[in-house]
Design an enzyme around this catalytic site. Structure first.
Site, PDB file in Angstrom:
ATOM      1  CG  HIS A 191      -1.909   0.965   1.415  1.00  0.00           C
ATOM      2  ND1 HIS A 191      -1.651   2.278   1.743  1.00  0.00           N
ATOM      3  CD2 HIS A 191      -3.250   0.867   1.286  1.00  0.00           C
ATOM      4  CE1 HIS A 191      -2.806   2.937   1.813  1.00  0.00           C
ATOM      5  NE2 HIS A 191      -3.789   2.105   1.541  1.00  0.00           N
TER       6      HIS A 191
ATOM      7  CG  ASP B 148       0.662  -2.288   6.306  1.00  0.00           C
ATOM      8  OD1 ASP B 148      -0.283  -2.479   7.077  1.00  0.00           O
ATOM      9  OD2 ASP B 148       0.566  -1.595   5.261  1.00  0.00           O
TER      10      ASP B 148
ATOM     11  CD  GLN C 259      -6.658  -4.671   3.986  1.00  0.00           C
ATOM     12  OE1 GLN C 259      -7.572  -5.474   4.153  1.00  0.00           O
ATOM     13  NE2 GLN C 259      -6.893  -3.389   3.749  1.00  0.00           N
TER      14      GLN C 259
ATOM     15  CE  LYS D 209      -7.185  -0.371   6.236  1.00  0.00           C
ATOM     16  NZ  LYS D 209      -7.937  -0.020   5.036  1.00  0.00           N
TER      17      LYS D 209
ATOM     18  CB  CYS E 269      -3.654   3.266  -1.561  1.00  0.00           C
ATOM     19  SG  CYS E 269      -4.854   4.541  -1.243  1.00  0.00           S
TER      20      CYS E 269
END
Ligand SMILES: Cc1ncc(COP(=O)(O)O)c(C=O)c1O
Length: 417
Positions: free
Chosen positions: A134, A211, A214, A237, A375
């Site tokens: 991202h 990261d 997700q 999220k 993104c």
């Protein structure tokens, strides 16, 4: 073994999606005259009543600023706020709440780390990212590279959307200082095998930044087992509110890093001659923090903790399996991202249709998906597409909703492609 006993064994029988949906009031509404089918969970997921109630209770019963009250409300707010930090610590299995920093979200968390590591970087140093990142895990590194003369180097991926191990092995070397990698791709749904990659990176003395934006909506990472130096995610999220996120960092590295912003709360002592920093985690939390939001995130973590995680995973896998089975029913439909390990995220294109038209036409039928570059422009370039359509599922989605999506796509394809 009967089907039912097999289902019980895998946990699916215990996972009652219809009951769970009643915890999410937003799902029960009509959009454009049709029942809402919300398949944009990768962008932001919906909130259970438990989260809404926790934030409401905070504002009704205990709102006050934290850490400074010489009064009861201040104590209540501080204890709920710090209690939420402990919930995040337990969720990630971090060693200490000193290692849990509140940020505005994943993006800010990566900026805090990139800025904090700038002092360690010099010309010629390399920051490894991947081709599936991202922008939040590319641009902050480019900015810090610009300041320091370091270079951002992308690890290549395969056409299926998996990290290319040969590329990783050839790029990881003496110049590598940082490995900044997504746990799960927001476009492809690929779950990267981060544990062995972290281990390899550590053997080279490389700092690892993961990261998890997700990943956390689908499974619970264990930062100590992973051994990463930093792990970041956004509350919104993870079925919590917007405006708050988490930076986990190993205490020693956080101690060595300079603060990101200056102001109240992050100081120990201020004078015009010399200012000194507060202890962890407050050194990185300048100004009044997102108190209600942190408490809301704590409630989301509690809510998830009460779900049958195996059942949730089985239910999500069933959604992805059904979606994959139905792809053939839409002529010209192609999935982008076919990794062997995936969360239920499905990016696709349909020959003859622009992704944004697919999104608009689905919305007319009450179905919310996301379209565009997500993104992740370098990834779009890799696949040679301007954008994709993406359906991203959560544990409250049903097999019927998957089927509704495909019935709608078949109709769109017949009429417009
Ligand atoms: C993999 C990944 N990283 C980072 C982000 C940025 O998250 P936020 O906008 O909450 O900071 C997202 C958001 O879509 C994401 O999917």
């Amino acid at each position: 073994m009967t089907d039912l006993s097999m289902a019980k064994k895998s946990g699916t029988a215990a996972f009652d999606v219809e009951a769970i949906r009643r915890d999410f009031p937003i799902l029960d509404q009509q959009i454009n005259g049709k029942p809402l089918v919300y398949l944009d969970n990768g962008a932001s997921s919906q909130k259970p009543i438990a989260v809404l109630d926790a934030m409401d209770r905070y504002y009704r019963e205990m709102h006050s600023n934290v850490h400074r009250g010489a009064h009861t409300l201040g104590d209540r707010a501080t204890s709920a706020f710090e209690g939420a930090r402990e919930k995040v610590r337990a969720f990630l299995n971090a060693d200490s709440t000193r290692e849990i920093i509140w940020t505005r979200g994943t993006t800010e968390a990566i900026n805090v780390v990139a800025n904090g590591l700038a002092g360690r970087l010099k010309p010629g140093d390399e920051i490894l990212v991947s081709h599936m990142e991202h922008h939040a895990n590319i641009v902050p590194w480019q900015m810090v590279a610009e300041r320091t003369g370091a270079k951002v180097v992308p690890i290549q991926i395969t056409p299926q959307g998996e990290l290319d191990p040969d590329s990783f092995n050839s790029l990881l070397g003496d110049r590598t200082r940082v490995l900044a990698l997504t746990h799960v791709s927001n476009v492809l749904g690929t779950v990267n095998p981060i544990a062995p990659l972290i281990e390899q990176a550590k053997a080279h003395g490389v700092i690892t930044v993961i990261d998890g934006a997700q990943a956390v909506p689908h499974f619970q990472p264990d930062v100590q087992a992973l051994g990463c130096d930093f792990y970041v995610f956004s509350s919104h999220k993870l079925f919590g509110p917007t405006g708050v996120g988490v930076l986990y960092g190993k205490a020693q590295l956080l101690e060595e890093m300079p603060p990101f912003q200056g102001g109240g709360e992050m100081i120990e002592r201020v004078s015009f001659e010399r200012t000194t920093w507060n202890v962890l985690p407050y050194k990185f939390e300048a100004g009044t923090p997102p108190v209600a939001e942190a408490i809301g995130l704590g409630a989301a973590i509690d809510y998830l903790g009460n779900l049958d995680r195996n059942g949730m995973e089985a239910s999500e896998n069933a959604l992805l399996t059904r979606a994959n089975e139905l792809v053939e029913s839409v002529p010209g439909m192609e999935i982008i991202g076919t990794a062997s390990q995936k969360v239920p995220v499905m990016s696709f294109k349909i020959a003859g249709l622009h992704p944004s038209d697919i999104g608009t036409l689905l919305d007319q039928q009450g179905i919310a998906i996301r379209t565009g570059h997500h993104c992740a422009m370098p990834l779009m370039d890799f696949y040679g597409v301007p954008g994709t359509a993406r359906a991203s599922f959560a544990f409250y989605n049903t097999l019927e909703e998957v089927e509704q999506l495909f019935t709608a796509l078949q109709k769109i394809q017949r009429l417009f492609a």
